[in-house]
Structure formats: structure tokens, C-alpha cells
Design an enzyme around this catalytic site. Structure first.
Site, PDB file in Angstrom:
ATOM      1  N   LYS A  13      30.357  13.313  24.538  1.00  0.00           N
ATOM      2  CA  LYS A  13      31.471  12.932  23.653  1.00  0.00           C
ATOM      3  C   LYS A  13      32.241  14.205  23.230  1.00  0.00           C
ATOM      4  O   LYS A  13      32.288  15.160  24.001  1.00  0.00           O
ATOM      5  CB  LYS A  13      30.982  12.147  22.441  1.00  0.00           C
ATOM      6  CG  LYS A  13      30.004  11.038  22.828  1.00  0.00           C
ATOM      7  CD  LYS A  13      29.757  10.076  21.730  1.00  0.00           C
ATOM      8  CE  LYS A  13      28.632   9.136  22.156  1.00  0.00           C
ATOM      9  NZ  LYS A  13      28.592   7.922  21.377  1.00  0.00           N
ATOM     10  N   HIS A  97      34.625   3.510  28.030  1.00  0.00           N
ATOM     11  CA  HIS A  97      33.610   3.630  26.973  1.00  0.00           C
ATOM     12  C   HIS A  97      34.104   2.874  25.738  1.00  0.00           C
ATOM     13  O   HIS A  97      35.303   2.851  25.453  1.00  0.00           O
ATOM     14  CB  HIS A  97      33.379   5.110  26.640  1.00  0.00           C
ATOM     15  CG  HIS A  97      32.196   5.324  25.743  1.00  0.00           C
ATOM     16  ND1 HIS A  97      32.251   5.104  24.388  1.00  0.00           N
ATOM     17  CD2 HIS A  97      30.927   5.700  26.017  1.00  0.00           C
ATOM     18  CE1 HIS A  97      31.060   5.350  23.866  1.00  0.00           C
ATOM     19  NE2 HIS A  97      30.232   5.713  24.833  1.00  0.00           N
ATOM     20  N   GLU A  99      34.142   3.574  22.748  1.00  0.00           N
ATOM     21  CA  GLU A  99      34.932   4.383  21.800  1.00  0.00           C
ATOM     22  C   GLU A  99      36.378   4.514  22.269  1.00  0.00           C
ATOM     23  O   GLU A  99      37.296   4.620  21.465  1.00  0.00           O
ATOM     24  CB  GLU A  99      34.263   5.759  21.605  1.00  0.00           C
ATOM     25  CG  GLU A  99      33.003   5.616  20.758  1.00  0.00           C
ATOM     26  CD  GLU A  99      31.915   6.646  21.016  1.00  0.00           C
ATOM     27  OE1 GLU A  99      32.192   7.682  21.638  1.00  0.00           O
ATOM     28  OE2 GLU A  99      30.774   6.383  20.587  1.00  0.00           O
ATOM     29  N   GLU A 167      26.551  -1.185  27.650  1.00  0.00           N
ATOM     30  CA  GLU A 167      26.355  -0.526  26.366  1.00  0.00           C
ATOM     31  C   GLU A 167      26.753  -1.472  25.243  1.00  0.00           C
ATOM     32  O   GLU A 167      27.949  -1.583  24.910  1.00  0.00           O
ATOM     33  CB  GLU A 167      27.222   0.737  26.283  1.00  0.00           C
ATOM     34  CG  GLU A 167      26.904   1.772  27.340  1.00  0.00           C
ATOM     35  CD  GLU A 167      27.257   3.172  26.870  1.00  0.00           C
ATOM     36  OE1 GLU A 167      26.339   3.994  26.793  1.00  0.00           O
ATOM     37  OE2 GLU A 167      28.429   3.426  26.549  1.00  0.00           O
ATOM     38  N   GLY A 173      24.869   4.906  19.092  1.00  0.00           N
ATOM     39  CA  GLY A 173      24.792   5.858  17.979  1.00  0.00           C
ATOM     40  C   GLY A 173      24.219   5.281  16.708  1.00  0.00           C
ATOM     41  O   GLY A 173      24.348   5.888  15.641  1.00  0.00           O
TER      42      GLY A 173
HETATM   43  C1  PEP Z   1      27.129   6.521  24.458  1.00  0.00           C
HETATM   44  O1  PEP Z   1      27.948   7.077  23.743  1.00  0.00           O
HETATM   45  O2  PEP Z   1      27.441   6.183  25.601  1.00  0.00           O
HETATM   46  C2  PEP Z   1      25.795   6.289  23.911  1.00  0.00           C
HETATM   47  C3  PEP Z   1      24.997   5.508  24.563  1.00  0.00           C
HETATM   48  O3  PEP Z   1      25.494   6.915  22.725  1.00  0.00           O
HETATM   49  P1  PEP Z   1      24.030   6.969  22.011  1.00  0.00           P
HETATM   50  O4  PEP Z   1      23.010   7.258  23.081  1.00  0.00           O
HETATM   51  O5  PEP Z   1      24.154   8.089  21.036  1.00  0.00           O
HETATM   52  O6  PEP Z   1      23.805   5.649  21.384  1.00  0.00           O
END
Ligand code: PEP
Length: 250
Positions: A13, A97, A99, A167, A173
Site C-alpha cells: 500500500k 483493490h 481501497e 478479499e 486490515g
Molecule cells: C490488502 O490490502 O490487500 C490486505 C489483504 O490487507 P491486510 O492483509 O492488511 O488485511
């Protein structure tokens, strides 16, 4: 049954300046004499890709970008193209992603265009999908995944130029993870939907799990059917944590 080589990819990130390259250097040392049963990748900020390549010279660790623009070049201030990432030393790029989808309002169509640009540049596109907490609570997870797969995976996607990362947004996070049963259900569904959009290529496409993967839960999550590796955020920043996850495949 198709044998799929897993991948463990770290998404740094917006973290890291030159000093942070100590970590991939350490990781490269830790992996030097190890026969890897998975691909290992680090996706640092774009500013570090070229230097990361040089500090890890001779190592098996690959490098990826975290996003790319859909265009090859042009008047897109602050953006970066897939060709530029390739030129810097990346072999892959994360697209879609959560985000980016949330902070930059990226749509499935934009994600598909970015993935297509990655393919054209010769990069593997790591296409992220996943439901929000409200969608999961509302029983919409599988429906959401179907829509994202249909909308975000471009024509021309193959098992070698595409990786899908599941995800759940609420697991990123937060320290929260779905149960192994929930992961199994989502990955089985993704596998079935990939067959619809990618044909035979869908069977060999890697499906990574991402969301609060850490050394203590990696082996369990990586042991779930149709989980072909991990996309790791926070725990990829320190070599000692990241290797603890890679160990699931040693
Ligand atoms: C990500 O940002 O793709 C992610 C999986 O973050 P984290 O492992 O911190 O949950």
C-alpha cells in the site's frame, strides 16, 4: 485435476521509502537456499520498484505494482501506466483493490480496462474482488462476487496473465477473517464463475485469499480448497512476518 502453483503476494500500500528496502533484502536472504513451492511477490509503492529489484538481485522474489491506468500514456497527471511498471521491473499489477474501488470510485468496467492494459503490457493482472460487511450480512456475497467477476475480468484473460484475489472488504486490515467454511464457499463459487467467463482457463487460474492473513492463520487459510495463495497487506511489510506466511508452502 489441474495443479496450480500458489502465489504469496505482499501489498505494501502507501508505505515505505528507501529505508524499507531492508525488508525485501532480508527476505531475499531468508529465501536464498529455499526451494520455493510458491511464487513470492512484493508490490511496493511504484517509487521503490526499480530499487527493490536491484536490492533483491538474483532472488526469486517478483515485483508488482499496486494499480495502473488503463491508457498507455497521455494527459493523466499522477497516474502510472502498465508499461511504466513493466519498465521499472514489475511482472504483475494489482487492479481493483477495494481501497481503489472505495477511495477512487473505480467501477468494474474501469478495473477490466486496467486489467486489459496490464495484459497488453505483458503484466499479470491481480484482479481483486470481495463483498462489504453489509453485503455479507444481507446474504449477497455470492451474487456480488458473480457481478464483479463478470464485470472486472476482461476478454483475453488466461490462467497465466490473470490472478483473482478474493478479499472480503471487511477483513482487510481489521484482524477479522471469514471462517474456513466461508472461504471455501466463496472460492468454490469464484472457481465456478471463472469457468463461465474464462472457459477452460478458469480451472488453472490462481485464486488468492486476502484479508488479515498472518503467520498464525496462514496455514489454515491456505489449506482451504481452491485457495491458491494469499494477498497480504500489513503482514507483508516485515520480512519476519511475511516469511511466516510463505512458510505455509515450504
Ligand atoms: C490488502 O490490502 O490487500 C490486505 C489483504 O490487507 P491486510 O492483509 O492488511 O488485511
Amino acid at each position: 485435476m489441474t495443479s496450480i502453483r500458489p502465489m504469496v503476494a505482499g501489498n505494501w500500500k502507501m508505505n515505505g521509502t528507501t529505508a524499507a528496502l531492508r525488508e525485501p533484502r532480508l527476505l531475499a536472504g531468508m529465501l536464498r537456499d529455499v526451494k520455493l513451492k510458491c511464487d513470492v511477490m512484493i508490490c511496493p509503492p511504484a517509487t521503490l520498484i526499480r530499487r527493490a529489484k536491484s536490492v533483491m538481485k538474483g532472488s526469486k522474489i517478483k515485483l508488482g505494482g499496486q494499480d495502473c491506468h488503463a491508457a498507455v500514456s497521455g494527459a493523466h497527471t499522477g497516474d502510472i501506466s502498465a508499461d511504466m511498471l513493466k519498465d521499472a521491473g514489475a511482472t504483475s499489477v494489482i487492479v481493483g483493490h477495494s481501497e481503489r474501488r472505495t477511495n477512487h470510485k473505480e467501477t468494474d468496467a474501469q478495473v477490466a480496462a486496467k486489467a486489459q492494459a496490464a495484459h497488453k503490457a505483458g503484466l499479470t493482472a491481480i484482479i481483486c474482488i470481495g463483498e462489504t460487511l453489509d453485503e455479507r450480512k444481507g446474504g449477497k456475497t455470492l451474487e456480488v462476487l458473480t457481478g464483479q467477476i463478470k464485470g472486472s475480468i476482461p476478454a483475453g484473460s488466461t490462467a497465466s496473465n490473470t490472478v483473482v484475489a478474493y478479499e472480503p472488504v471487511w477483513a482487510i486490515g481489521t484482524g477479522l477473517t471469514p471462517t474456513t467454511k466461508e472461504v471455501e464457499e466463496a472460492h468454490a463459487h469464484i472457481r465456478a464463475e471463472l469457468a463461465k467467463v474464462m472457459g477452460e482457463e478458469g480451472a488453472g487460474t490462481r485464486i488468492l485469499y486476502g484479508g488479515s492473513v498472518k503467520p498464525s492463520n496462514a496455514a489454515e487459510l491456505m489449506g482451504v480448497a481452491n485457495v491458491n495463495g494469499a494477498l497480504v497487506g500489513g503482514a507483508s511489510l516485515k520480512a519476519v512476518d511475511f516469511i511466516g506466511i510463505i512458510k505455509a508452502y515450504l
